[in-house]
Design a protein around this motif. Sequence first.
Motif, mmCIF file in Angstrom:
data_model
loop_
_atom_site.group_PDB
_atom_site.id
_atom_site.type_symbol
_atom_site.label_atom_id
_atom_site.label_comp_id
_atom_site.label_asym_id
_atom_site.label_seq_id
_atom_site.Cartn_x
_atom_site.Cartn_y
_atom_site.Cartn_z
ATOM 1 N N PHE A 1 -7.346 15.225 28.392
ATOM 2 C CA PHE A 1 -6.641 14.671 27.241
ATOM 3 C C PHE A 1 -7.280 13.373 26.791
ATOM 4 O O PHE A 1 -7.412 13.117 25.601
ATOM 5 C CB PHE A 1 -5.154 14.441 27.537
ATOM 6 N N LYS A 2 -7.697 12.560 27.754
ATOM 7 C CA LYS A 2 -8.338 11.300 27.402
ATOM 8 C C LYS A 2 -9.643 11.557 26.649
ATOM 9 O O LYS A 2 -9.978 10.868 25.701
ATOM 10 C CB LYS A 2 -8.597 10.476 28.654
ATOM 11 N N ALA A 3 -10.366 12.587 27.065
ATOM 12 C CA ALA A 3 -11.646 12.894 26.432
ATOM 13 C C ALA A 3 -11.462 13.548 25.064
ATOM 14 O O ALA A 3 -12.181 13.243 24.121
ATOM 15 C CB ALA A 3 -12.462 13.795 27.342
ATOM 16 N N PHE A 4 -10.504 14.451 24.963
ATOM 17 C CA PHE A 4 -10.346 15.228 23.730
ATOM 18 C C PHE A 4 -9.059 14.936 22.981
ATOM 19 O O PHE A 4 -8.767 15.585 21.987
ATOM 20 C CB PHE A 4 -10.393 16.729 24.049
ATOM 21 N N ILE B 236 -5.415 15.554 18.268
ATOM 22 C CA ILE B 236 -4.470 14.978 17.301
ATOM 23 C C ILE B 236 -5.018 15.079 15.882
ATOM 24 O O ILE B 236 -4.284 15.398 14.940
ATOM 25 C CB ILE B 236 -4.115 13.529 17.696
ATOM 26 N N ILE B 237 -6.313 14.855 15.703
ATOM 27 C CA ILE B 237 -6.917 14.997 14.376
ATOM 28 C C ILE B 237 -6.814 16.445 13.919
ATOM 29 O O ILE B 237 -6.470 16.716 12.756
ATOM 30 C CB ILE B 237 -8.377 14.517 14.383
ATOM 31 N N GLY C 118 -0.785 5.545 20.090
ATOM 32 C CA GLY C 118 -1.737 5.024 19.126
ATOM 33 C C GLY C 118 -2.538 6.142 18.475
ATOM 34 O O GLY C 118 -2.796 6.121 17.271
ATOM 35 N N MET C 119 -2.925 7.135 19.280
ATOM 36 C CA MET C 119 -3.652 8.275 18.731
ATOM 37 C C MET C 119 -2.785 9.049 17.746
ATOM 38 O O MET C 119 -3.268 9.524 16.717
ATOM 39 C CB MET C 119 -4.138 9.188 19.853
ATOM 40 N N MET C 120 -1.506 9.167 18.037
ATOM 41 C CA MET C 120 -0.603 9.855 17.106
ATOM 42 C C MET C 120 -0.490 9.077 15.803
ATOM 43 O O MET C 120 -0.441 9.675 14.726
ATOM 44 C CB MET C 120 0.771 10.040 17.744
#
Length: 126
Positions: free
Chosen positions: A14-17, A22-23, A79-81
């Motif tokens: 998840f950290k890598a992708f 999310i994009i 933050g990614m969301m």
Amino acid sequence: MSEPVSAYGMGALFKAFGLGIIIAVALALVYLVVIMTRMPRTRQEWAVGLITTVVSSLAGGSFLIVKYQLHAWGADVYGMMALGGFYFACGLPGWAIVRWVFNFINQREGATIIDVVREVKDEIQK
């Protein structure tokens, strides 16, 4: 309770992708919203809508992230969301702008470039 190796592996994946996932979700959702609100009339229009939505999401979202230096938001899931929200919002106007431009071009199909430039110049001066 999950085993530590699998849990660590999923966390690393998840950290890598994570931002990519999310994009991808944001792109899919914005495309669905655009298609559901304005159904394409032809297959060509469908393809243009898909391409335009993806490009405007990626270009516009990336522009905002770089312009306002929001890179640090990608450090955690929330933050990614939030960054995905930028991609979503930037994809919405893309197809509409392209449709307006092509409608403008189609209405002036027989005109010369000089006629079109004069018309645009007259509209700007109003």
